[in-house]
Scaffold this motif. Structure first.
Motif, PDB file in Angstrom:
ATOM      1  N   VAL A   1       0.845  -1.194   0.000  1.00  0.00           N
ATOM      2  CA  VAL A   1       0.000   0.000   0.000  1.00  0.00           C
ATOM      3  C   VAL A   1       0.881   1.245   0.000  1.00  0.00           C
ATOM      4  O   VAL A   1       1.868   1.328   0.734  1.00  0.00           O
ATOM      5  N   HIS A   2       0.513   2.220  -0.834  1.00  0.00           N
ATOM      6  CA  HIS A   2       1.263   3.477  -0.942  1.00  0.00           C
ATOM      7  C   HIS A   2       0.528   4.605  -0.231  1.00  0.00           C
ATOM      8  O   HIS A   2      -0.703   4.597  -0.131  1.00  0.00           O
ATOM      9  N   ASN A   3       1.295   5.605   0.210  1.00  0.00           N
ATOM     10  CA  ASN A   3       0.665   6.762   0.862  1.00  0.00           C
ATOM     11  C   ASN A   3       0.016   7.711  -0.135  1.00  0.00           C
ATOM     12  O   ASN A   3      -0.539   8.740   0.253  1.00  0.00           O
TER      13      ASN A   3
ATOM     14  N   GLY B   1      -2.487   6.625  -1.818  1.00  0.00           N
ATOM     15  CA  GLY B   1      -3.855   6.135  -1.870  1.00  0.00           C
ATOM     16  C   GLY B   1      -4.043   4.968  -2.809  1.00  0.00           C
ATOM     17  O   GLY B   1      -5.166   4.549  -3.058  1.00  0.00           O
ATOM     18  N   GLY B   2      -2.954   4.422  -3.332  1.00  0.00           N
ATOM     19  CA  GLY B   2      -3.018   3.254  -4.198  1.00  0.00           C
ATOM     20  C   GLY B   2      -2.090   2.172  -3.688  1.00  0.00           C
ATOM     21  O   GLY B   2      -1.680   2.168  -2.537  1.00  0.00           O
ATOM     22  N   MET B   3      -1.735   1.262  -4.578  1.00  0.00           N
ATOM     23  CA  MET B   3      -0.833   0.180  -4.198  1.00  0.00           C
ATOM     24  C   MET B   3      -0.078  -0.269  -5.437  1.00  0.00           C
ATOM     25  O   MET B   3      -0.436   0.064  -6.578  1.00  0.00           O
ATOM     26  N   ALA B   4       1.003  -1.041  -5.210  1.00  0.00           N
ATOM     27  CA  ALA B   4       1.799  -1.573  -6.308  1.00  0.00           C
ATOM     28  C   ALA B   4       2.557  -2.784  -5.808  1.00  0.00           C
ATOM     29  O   ALA B   4       2.645  -3.026  -4.602  1.00  0.00           O
ATOM     30  N   GLN B   5       3.108  -3.538  -6.740  1.00  0.00           N
ATOM     31  CA  GLN B   5       3.955  -4.649  -6.352  1.00  0.00           C
ATOM     32  C   GLN B   5       5.191  -4.117  -5.636  1.00  0.00           C
ATOM     33  O   GLN B   5       5.616  -2.978  -5.848  1.00  0.00           O
ATOM     34  N   SER B   6       5.782  -4.953  -4.810  1.00  0.00           N
ATOM     35  CA  SER B   6       6.926  -4.513  -4.018  1.00  0.00           C
ATOM     36  C   SER B   6       8.097  -4.078  -4.895  1.00  0.00           C
ATOM     37  O   SER B   6       8.854  -3.172  -4.513  1.00  0.00           O
ATOM     38  N   ASN B   7       8.248  -4.680  -6.078  1.00  0.00           N
ATOM     39  CA  ASN B   7       9.354  -4.283  -6.958  1.00  0.00           C
ATOM     40  C   ASN B   7       9.086  -2.968  -7.680  1.00  0.00           C
ATOM     41  O   ASN B   7       9.940  -2.498  -8.429  1.00  0.00           O
ATOM     42  N   SER B   8       7.913  -2.392  -7.488  1.00  0.00           N
ATOM     43  CA  SER B   8       7.579  -1.089  -8.083  1.00  0.00           C
ATOM     44  C   SER B   8       7.231  -0.076  -6.992  1.00  0.00           C
ATOM     45  O   SER B   8       6.461   0.856  -7.232  1.00  0.00           O
ATOM     46  N   THR B   9       7.804  -0.274  -5.812  1.00  0.00           N
ATOM     47  CA  THR B   9       7.491   0.570  -4.661  1.00  0.00           C
ATOM     48  C   THR B   9       8.744   1.264  -4.147  1.00  0.00           C
ATOM     49  O   THR B   9       9.731   0.601  -3.816  1.00  0.00           O
ATOM     50  N   ASP B  10       8.743   2.599  -4.142  1.00  0.00           N
ATOM     51  CA  ASP B  10       9.796   3.348  -3.463  1.00  0.00           C
ATOM     52  C   ASP B  10       9.575   3.266  -1.967  1.00  0.00           C
ATOM     53  O   ASP B  10       8.433   3.304  -1.492  1.00  0.00           O
ATOM     54  N   ALA B  11      10.662   3.190  -1.210  1.00  0.00           N
ATOM     55  CA  ALA B  11      10.544   3.066   0.244  1.00  0.00           C
ATOM     56  C   ALA B  11       9.749   4.215   0.847  1.00  0.00           C
ATOM     57  O   ALA B  11       8.958   4.030   1.773  1.00  0.00           O
ATOM     58  N   LEU B  12       9.930   5.421   0.299  1.00  0.00           N
ATOM     59  CA  LEU B  12       9.242   6.593   0.847  1.00  0.00           C
ATOM     60  C   LEU B  12       7.732   6.484   0.695  1.00  0.00           C
ATOM     61  O   LEU B  12       6.975   7.089   1.464  1.00  0.00           O
ATOM     62  N   ARG B  13       7.267   5.702  -0.280  1.00  0.00           N
ATOM     63  CA  ARG B  13       5.832   5.540  -0.511  1.00  0.00           C
ATOM     64  C   ARG B  13       5.150   4.751   0.609  1.00  0.00           C
ATOM     65  O   ARG B  13       3.927   4.725   0.689  1.00  0.00           O
ATOM     66  N   THR B  14       5.924   4.080   1.459  1.00  0.00           N
ATOM     67  CA  THR B  14       5.332   3.275   2.519  1.00  0.00           C
ATOM     68  C   THR B  14       5.086   4.067   3.803  1.00  0.00           C
ATOM     69  O   THR B  14       4.438   3.560   4.718  1.00  0.00           O
ATOM     70  N   ILE B  15       5.588   5.301   3.881  1.00  0.00           N
ATOM     71  CA  ILE B  15       5.382   6.111   5.085  1.00  0.00           C
ATOM     72  C   ILE B  15       3.887   6.329   5.308  1.00  0.00           C
ATOM     73  O   ILE B  15       3.161   6.748   4.410  1.00  0.00           O
ATOM     74  N   HIS B  16       3.396   6.047   6.499  1.00  0.00           N
ATOM     75  CA  HIS B  16       1.986   6.235   6.881  1.00  0.00           C
ATOM     76  C   HIS B  16       1.021   5.409   6.022  1.00  0.00           C
ATOM     77  O   HIS B  16      -0.173   5.720   5.964  1.00  0.00           O
ATOM     78  N   SER B  17       1.496   4.361   5.362  1.00  0.00           N
ATOM     79  CA  SER B  17       0.615   3.656   4.431  1.00  0.00           C
ATOM     80  C   SER B  17      -0.559   2.988   5.141  1.00  0.00           C
ATOM     81  O   SER B  17      -1.655   2.897   4.582  1.00  0.00           O
ATOM     82  N   GLY B  18      -0.365   2.510   6.373  1.00  0.00           N
ATOM     83  CA  GLY B  18      -1.460   1.881   7.105  1.00  0.00           C
ATOM     84  C   GLY B  18      -2.608   2.836   7.394  1.00  0.00           C
ATOM     85  O   GLY B  18      -3.763   2.590   7.000  1.00  0.00           O
ATOM     86  N   PRO B  19      -2.328   3.963   8.096  1.00  0.00           N
ATOM     87  CA  PRO B  19      -3.411   4.920   8.357  1.00  0.00           C
ATOM     88  C   PRO B  19      -4.063   5.473   7.095  1.00  0.00           C
ATOM     89  O   PRO B  19      -5.268   5.727   7.071  1.00  0.00           O
TER      90      PRO B  19
ATOM     91  N   SER C   1      -8.393  -0.114   8.761  1.00  0.00           N
ATOM     92  CA  SER C   1      -7.318   0.262   7.838  1.00  0.00           C
ATOM     93  C   SER C   1      -6.939  -0.919   6.959  1.00  0.00           C
ATOM     94  O   SER C   1      -6.651  -0.754   5.766  1.00  0.00           O
ATOM     95  N   ALA C   2      -6.934  -2.131   7.531  1.00  0.00           N
ATOM     96  CA  ALA C   2      -6.662  -3.323   6.727  1.00  0.00           C
ATOM     97  C   ALA C   2      -7.783  -3.537   5.714  1.00  0.00           C
ATOM     98  O   ALA C   2      -7.529  -3.908   4.556  1.00  0.00           O
ATOM     99  N   LEU C   3      -9.038  -3.283   6.118  1.00  0.00           N
ATOM    100  CA  LEU C   3     -10.161  -3.381   5.182  1.00  0.00           C
ATOM    101  C   LEU C   3      -9.989  -2.358   4.055  1.00  0.00           C
ATOM    102  O   LEU C   3     -10.232  -2.661   2.879  1.00  0.00           O
ATOM    103  N   GLY C   4      -9.568  -1.122   4.420  1.00  0.00           N
ATOM    104  CA  GLY C   4      -9.339  -0.095   3.396  1.00  0.00           C
ATOM    105  C   GLY C   4      -8.301  -0.534   2.382  1.00  0.00           C
ATOM    106  O   GLY C   4      -8.416  -0.236   1.187  1.00  0.00           O
ATOM    107  N   ALA C   5      -7.272  -1.269   2.842  1.00  0.00           N
ATOM    108  CA  ALA C   5      -6.254  -1.776   1.917  1.00  0.00           C
ATOM    109  C   ALA C   5      -6.854  -2.753   0.908  1.00  0.00           C
ATOM    110  O   ALA C   5      -6.379  -2.856  -0.224  1.00  0.00           O
ATOM    111  N   SER C   6      -7.910  -3.464   1.321  1.00  0.00           N
ATOM    112  CA  SER C   6      -8.566  -4.404   0.399  1.00  0.00           C
ATOM    113  C   SER C   6      -9.212  -3.702  -0.783  1.00  0.00           C
ATOM    114  O   SER C   6      -9.419  -4.310  -1.838  1.00  0.00           O
TER     115      SER C   6
END
Length: 712
Positions: A254-256, A258-276, A492-497
């Motif tokens: 999950v990206h901050n 508001g979307g998501m991507a595969q781990s090989n297409s994810t910058d580390a900075l995109r994971t900040i606050h991704s849960g909330p 938040s986990a439901l929102g990720a779905s």
């Protein structure tokens, strides 16, 4: 639909399990030393309840989605690799000088005003780890000074010798022409190939951000490099764990944005606050589906309290220059206000103000609050909640964690009672009142700063501690409507779905839609459309690389606009992706004006100063199946259920304990109404209903908490 969505928080790992119409929520304590262990515990619990094995589920599941606060915690703790930077000659001190306001980034307004004691944050890249190379590209991308390969080799060798564990390349005007940054990368890989000992990750600023501004672009890239190894190892650990259990598909992160991507297409900075932020995304879909109007989200977990805004219509608020920790960056991120106040937040005595201070330190999951009986020696919010009678010691987290009230009493007496000269219950009341007040102030500031009327908003409360504290927070904030969404404790986990595969690309652009001196409208349509096509192409490449059908890729165009030379820009989402004629230029200006008036008020528009575009942004995404929310209305005549027991409960506005009815999860039925004071205990959370409030459950699992009109 077969999906597993996991939100790894500072205290709990939340799992939402969707399996052909069967929805299950599950929790486990976060295992910081190995996140896979907490992940497995939460997933195994969900699988057991579904009557399936973990291996069976992971072979058939469509996707595993993962959100985390690991990067956020790493920045707070300052634990990361030794980062070095390569910059253009003459710009060696840009990172450390920062902006004139650099001392105040990430501080509250009071501390920002304390100029005599102002200190800039300790830089992630120390000055001795910065090297410059002789090269120069101008503002339109023309090469003025060619790069010398031997100069680059000399600087890189020097950095590696001095212990560089990650290298940032941030050259002037690389957004207009990344040729030199890419050449530096090639030279580094020649000297230190990825398969050999001594290789280090290399992050290019032109790949991380497309906006001009050497300082913020450099900052953005540095933080991404600082988190790169941490996130790589954590995600690799989780991926290996999934592989060992038979899951062969790529894990989605999950990206901050508001979307998501595969781990090989994810910058580390995109994971900040991704849960909330996944929770804010869930609230947006809830608002759109049910028509509940303006929403302020309240996510209270074990470590933090996160506030988000979703105005009516479901348009999320973005920060385009957010502050991460103490550092200003330039990456579009859904707006979130995070406070260090959760169930595990430590209550300490402030000797200067002679009062109790809540957080930002947290007991986390290990050792956790003192009542967890795992060695915690400091008083927390959960300890106070237990002593006040809100929590059932034998039925907390579905009985997974047995609470010890004696430990809570001991740590509050030992740390706070003597300092305040009050008994343990009075101190617990102060802790409860203080944390509610702290969070209410955060919500008020968030709403008032956006020009909103507080009572127009519905508070959507979730997280493990949301239903326990929502009533007290709303009372102090002046909110009369609270909605606990379905599966509130893992929302938040439901929102990720419901997240879509999405990538955002942007670039700085100087586009004058209306020039006031010559009174002319923009007519360079091909130049503008070329910019948009370039950004769309990057988005398409990102999604196709991950295996998505190119014909299903959609794009949304956004512009950051301003009047004249105003510093503040306003983001404008458009329903067109190209400009073909003067009518469309006028339509964009009109849309900008409407948004500006709605945000700042009628009569302060300034088209006479000109209308300019600062940034062009394209969001590329794939629509996917989502979990729908039903209507929240019910026509049933409600009755009051019978309590399962009574318990002495201490409310902060009552002098004495109140003999309070206690209900179990069966009370959350649409045919019932539960009037306060009352406590409803379920396997995943506790609902505290205070006097003059009432609970009205809905058929789809959501729960309304409403203030009686006579007391408003």
């Amino acid at each position: 639909m077969k999906r597993i969505s996991v939100d790894v928080g500072g205290t709990f790992t939340d799992c939402f399990f969707a399996w052909d119409g069967l929805y299950i929520e599950s929790k486990s304590l976060t295992t910081h030393h190995n996140l896979a262990l907490g992940f497995n515990a939460a997933l195994d619990n969900a699988c057991e309840r579904a009557g399936l094995s973990r291996e069976e589920v992971l072979k058939e599941v469509e996707s595993v989605r993962y959100a985390t606060t690991l990067g956020t915690n790493a920045l707070i703790e300052g634990k990361g690799p030794r980062v070095a930077a390569i910059v253009t000659h003459g710009f060696e001190d840009t990172i450390h000088i920062s902006r004139s306001k650099g001392y105040g980034e990430g501080l509250d307004p009071v501390k920002q005003g304390d100029m005599p004691d102002a200190e800039r944050p300790e830089p992630i890249v120390p000055r001795k780890m910065v090297r410059s190379i002789k090269e120069r590209i101008d503002t339109i991308g023309e090469v003025l000074v060619p790069l010398q390969k031997e100069d680059v080799r000399k600087q890189v060798r020097d950095l590696i010798t001095n212990g560089a564990e990650a290298i940032v390349v941030a050259l002037v005007n690389a957004t207009e022409n990344p040729e030199h940054e890419q050449l530096v990368l090639e030279i580094i890989l020649e000297e230190y190939p990825a398969h050999e000992l001594g290789s280090v990750p290399v992050i290019l600023s032109s790949q991380v951000s497309g906006r001009k501004g050497e300082f913020v672009r450099g900052n953005t890239t540095i933080i991404d490099a600082f988190l790169h190894s941490i996130m790589f190892n954590a995600i690799n650990q989780l991926t290996t764990n999934l592989r060992n259990s038979g899951y062969e598909k790529p894990m989605l992160v999950v990206h901050n944005s508001g979307g998501m991507a595969q781990s090989n297409s994810t910058d580390a900075l995109r994971t900040i606050h991704s849960g909330p932020i996944a929770g804010v995304g869930g609230a947006q879909h809830l608002s759109e589906s049910t028509g509940i109007g303006d929403v302020v989200t309240m996510d209270m977990g074990g470590t933090s309290f996160d506030i988000g805004l979703v105005p009516e219509g479901g348009v999320k608020h973005y920060d385009f220059h957010p502050v991460i920790g103490r550092w200003l960056i330039c990456l579009p991120m859904i707006h979130l206000n995070t406070l260090g106040a959760g169930g595990g937040s430590i209550a300490s005595y402030d000797r200067i103000h002679k009062a109790i201070k809540i957080g930002p330190q947290s007991a986390g999951s290990d050792p956790g609050p003192a009542c967890y009986d795992r060695g915690g020696l400091q008083a927390t919010v959960t300890d106070a909640d237990l002593l006040l009678g809100y929590l059932d010691p034998d039925n907390y987290a579905n009985g997974f964690i047995k609470l010890n009230p004696k430990r809570s009493r001991f740590v509050i007496e030992d740390n706070l009672c003597d300092e305040l000269d009050l008994d343990v219950i009075e101190v617990a009341k102060i802790i409860k009142r203080s944390v509610d007040e702290q969070m209410a102030i955060g919500i008020e500031v968030e709403l008032r700063s956006s020009g909103s009327v507080i009572d127009d908003f519905t508070m959507v409360a979730y997280g493990g501690n949301g239903p326990l504290h929502a009533c007290g927070i709303a009372e102090q904030a002046g909110i009369s409507k609270i909605l606990f969404p379905p599966f509130a404790s893992v929302f938040s986990a439901l929102g990720a779905s419901n997240m879509k595969p999405l990538h955002i690309h942007e670039r700085s652009a100087y586009v004058v839609l209306y020039e006031p001196i010559s009174r002319t409208l923009f007519d360079e349509y091909d130049r503008f459309n070329d910019y948009v096509e370039e950004l769309e192409m990057k988005g398409r490449e990102d999604l196709v690389r991950q295996g998505y059908d190119v014909n299903k890729v959609k794009h949304r165009l956004e512009l950051d606009m301003r009047y004249g030379n105003q510093r503040v820009t306003t983001s404008v989402a458009l329903d067109i992706n190209r400009i073909e004629n003067v009518g469309e230029v006028l339509s964009i200006i009109r849309t900008f004006s409407d948004i500006y008036v709605d945000r700042y008020g009628k009569g302060i528009e300034a088209p006479e100063a000109g209308v300019r575009v600062q940034t062009i942004r394209v969001a590329s995404f794939i629509d996917s199946e989502i979990i729908n929310f039903d209507d929240l209305e019910t026509d049933l005549v409600r009755t009051e259920p019978k309590p399962v027991s009574f318990r002495k409960v201490y409310f902060v506005n009552e002098d004495k304990a109140v003999d309070t009815p206690i209900y179990d999860a069966s009370a959350l039925n649409e045919k019932y109404v539960v009037k306060g004071p009352a406590v409803i205990t379920t396997e995943s959370t506790t609902y505290l209903i205070e006097k003059d409030w009432r609970v009205e459950p809905t058929s789809q699992g959501a729960v309304w908490l409403l203030k009686d009109k006579a007391t408003q």
